[in-house]
Design an enzyme around this catalytic site. Structure first.
Site, PDB file in Angstrom:
ATOM      1  N   ARG A 173       2.973  53.258  31.196  1.00 27.24           N
ATOM      2  CA  ARG A 173       3.131  52.056  30.375  1.00 27.24           C
ATOM      3  C   ARG A 173       1.952  51.930  29.415  1.00 27.24           C
ATOM      4  NH1 ARG A 173       4.052  45.904  32.615  1.00 27.24           N
ATOM      5  NH2 ARG A 173       1.972  46.191  33.528  1.00 27.24           N
ATOM      6  N   ASP A 457      -2.544  40.062  37.459  1.00 31.97           N
ATOM      7  CA  ASP A 457      -2.827  40.864  36.279  1.00 31.97           C
ATOM      8  C   ASP A 457      -2.804  39.956  35.062  1.00 31.97           C
ATOM      9  OD1 ASP A 457      -0.154  40.423  35.670  1.00 31.97           O
ATOM     10  OD2 ASP A 457       0.455  42.521  35.908  1.00 31.97           O
TER      11      ASP A 457
END
EC number: 2.3.3.9
Length: 541
Positions: A173, A457
């Protein structure tokens, strides 16, 4: 701090950042020229699309609800197209583990027993220059099976199995379109972080991955429209041509994690159809996107405490069920959301309760038709695997489960007011604590932080600061009738901040400044990582 500045007058490429071990293996002249070619070809379109994002947000903020696009109705009505056949290593994705690409976590993820590893260069990775380069080194070493790690305590970590195909399929990613990589400039202009991450990984590993029976596979984050998917598709075409890789070798899974993308899922698959492997329900960023886009639209779009916004909320159910329907009618994989729980070896009772919640979450996803799901910790792999094993049996996926019972419904996607729950002082305090503690961790280069047994996150921190901003500006009230005011929140923030345990080298003062700017300021920064990145660079990152 030692820095290395490399400028080539004949190429216009400049690299400036702290010296990182083995960077010369990654920043070769050929690799940088490849990245520069992508930048020169696509930087203007990227800027245009970022401007379109802003214009669209302004329209939504002024009261225009997003909806299914009339100009692409023919794409949605055309039943003749589907995405590419599932690529090697992507047929069975029943459990995917996610996490950053530091050396220890890379080995743990690849030894986890999951079917795939989402190797994250985005929300769980601070994009400091060390992490940018070190992640590329670790990915390359893992693909070549030359990666190992010894902890300060002497514990050794090595890969299991004999070949790359014995391990989870790697899906990288890169960063989203909005972030620039300020350490790399071409013709004086910073290169998009997405093109740096994608370009370096693809350049160094594409041919080797194909030789080893896999391919260059990617997760694409934070897309807000099918036009942004079209941009990625054109990047893929050019990248494959430049390296002599057959067209269609790249496969990409798009995270549907913005409210606008939810209305363009079929169009996104269509734009990437020769390179697509499916969609993922990026639940945390999706909630953040809803708050961000409707933050000034009043009570209709005010959510309760973050913990109360579950996947059973009506607007979340509409989004995830539509994702499964969309994917399966186009022969694409539908991947479920993150289980962010971090098991604790000290509290068996709390573990049992949390694991049951994870099991119920994965059962719901499997029953809804998802072909797999995400976990954040290796200990959760067996839990999720057991659920999908029971549902799938001997099949690799359930793409044939078409969910024709699901009807696209714009009103259902926007039914935020139907979310049960309340705003509480405890919820406000938790947002303040998580927001500051996460940003502090991020500023030290750690983008995945275990806080209160959850893996936080950037996406979850965005929810925390965005809820605070929205509650203040909407004049929301708590369950006990108090109005959420800036003055009250400032007092709570001071109280929570004083409770935080300080240590040598911490970045709490900087974290408090970033959080205050992003959650309590008059203006609303589009992403908290942008001012955080600026502050990070100011301190030599």
């Amino acid at each position: 701090m030692v820095t290395t500045t490399e400028t080539r007058d004949d190429t216009g490429i400049a690299v400036n950042g702290p010296a990182v071990d083995r960077q010369d293996e990654i920043l070769t002249p050929e690799a940088l020229a490849f990245v520069a070619a992508l930048h020169r070809a696509f930087a203007p379109r990227r800027q245009e699309l970022l401007q379109l994002r802003q214009a669209r947000r302004i329209k939504i903020g002024n009261g225009v609800d997003p909806g299914f696009l009339p100009e692409t109705q023919d794409v949605r009505d055309d039943f003749s197209w589907s995405v590419a056949t599932l690529a090697p290593g992507l047929e069975d994705r029943r459990v995917e583990i996610t996490g950053p690409c530091d050396r220890k976590m890379t080995i743990n993820a690849l030894n986890s027993g999951a079917k795939c590893w989402m190797a994250d260069l985005e929300d769980s990775s601070t994009p400091n220059w060390h992490n940018v380069i070190d992640s590329q080194v670790n990915l390359r070493d893992a693909i070549e099976r030359r990666i190992d790690f010894t902890s300060p305590q002497g514990k050794e970590y090595r890969l299991k199995g004999e070949a790359l195909t014995d391990l989870p399929t790697i899906i990288v990613r890169p960063r989203g379109w909005h972030l620039a990589e300020l350490h790399v400039r071409v013709d004086g202009v910073p290169v998009a972080g997405s093109l740096v991450d994608f370009g370096l990984y693809f350049f160094h590993n594409a041919h080797r991955l194909i030789e080893l029976g896999r391919g260059p596979y990617f997760y694409l984050p934070k897309l807000e429209s099918h036009l942004e998917a079209r941009l990625w598709n054109d990047v893929f075409i050019m990248a494959q041509d430049l390296l002599g890789v057959p067209q269609g070798t790249i496969r990409a899974t798009v995270l549907i994690e913005t409210i606008t993308a939810a209305f363009e899922m079929e169009e996104i698959l269509y734009e990437l159809r020769h390179h697509s492997s499916g969609l993922n329900a990026g639940r945390w960023d999706y909630i953040f996107s809803v708050i961000k886009n409707f933050r000034e639209r009043g009570p209709r779009f005010v959510l309760p405490d973050r913990d109360q916004v579950t996947m059973t909320a009506p607007f979340m159910r509409a989004y995830t069920e539509l994702l499964v329907r969309t994917c399966h009618r186009r022969s694409a994989s539908a991947i479920g959301g993150m289980a962010a729980f971090i098991p604790s070896r000290k509290d068996a009772e709390a573990n049992a309760i949390a694991l049951e919640k994870v099991r119920a979450d994965k059962n719901r996803e499997a029953d809804d038709g998802f072909d797999g799901s995400w976990v954040a910790h290796p200990d959760l792999v067996p839990v999720a695997m057991a659920v999908f094993d029971e549902t799938l049996g001997g099949l690799p996926n359930q793409i044939d489960k078409l969910r024709e019972d699901v009807v696209p419904n714009a009103a259902a996607l926007l039914d935020v007011a139907g979310t049960p729950g309340e705003i509480t002082e405890a919820g406000i305090r938790k947002n303040l604590e998580v927001g500051v503690r996460y940003i502090e961790s991020w500023l030290r280069g750690i983008g995945a932080a275990a806080i209160n047994n959850l893996m936080e996150d950037a996406a979850t921190a965005e929810i925390s600061r965005s809820q605070i901003w929205q509650w203040i500006n909407a004049g929301s009230t708590t369950d006990d009738g108090r109005t959420v005011t800036r003055g009250w929140v400032e007092r709570l923030l001071k109280d929570e901040f004083e409770r935080m345990e300080r240590f040598e080298g911490d970045r709490f003062d900087d974290a408090l400044a970033v959080f205050t700017e992003c959650a309590l300021g008059e203006a609303y920064p589009t992403f908290l990582t942008i001012p955080a990145y600026t502050r990070f660079l100011a301190n030599g990152g």
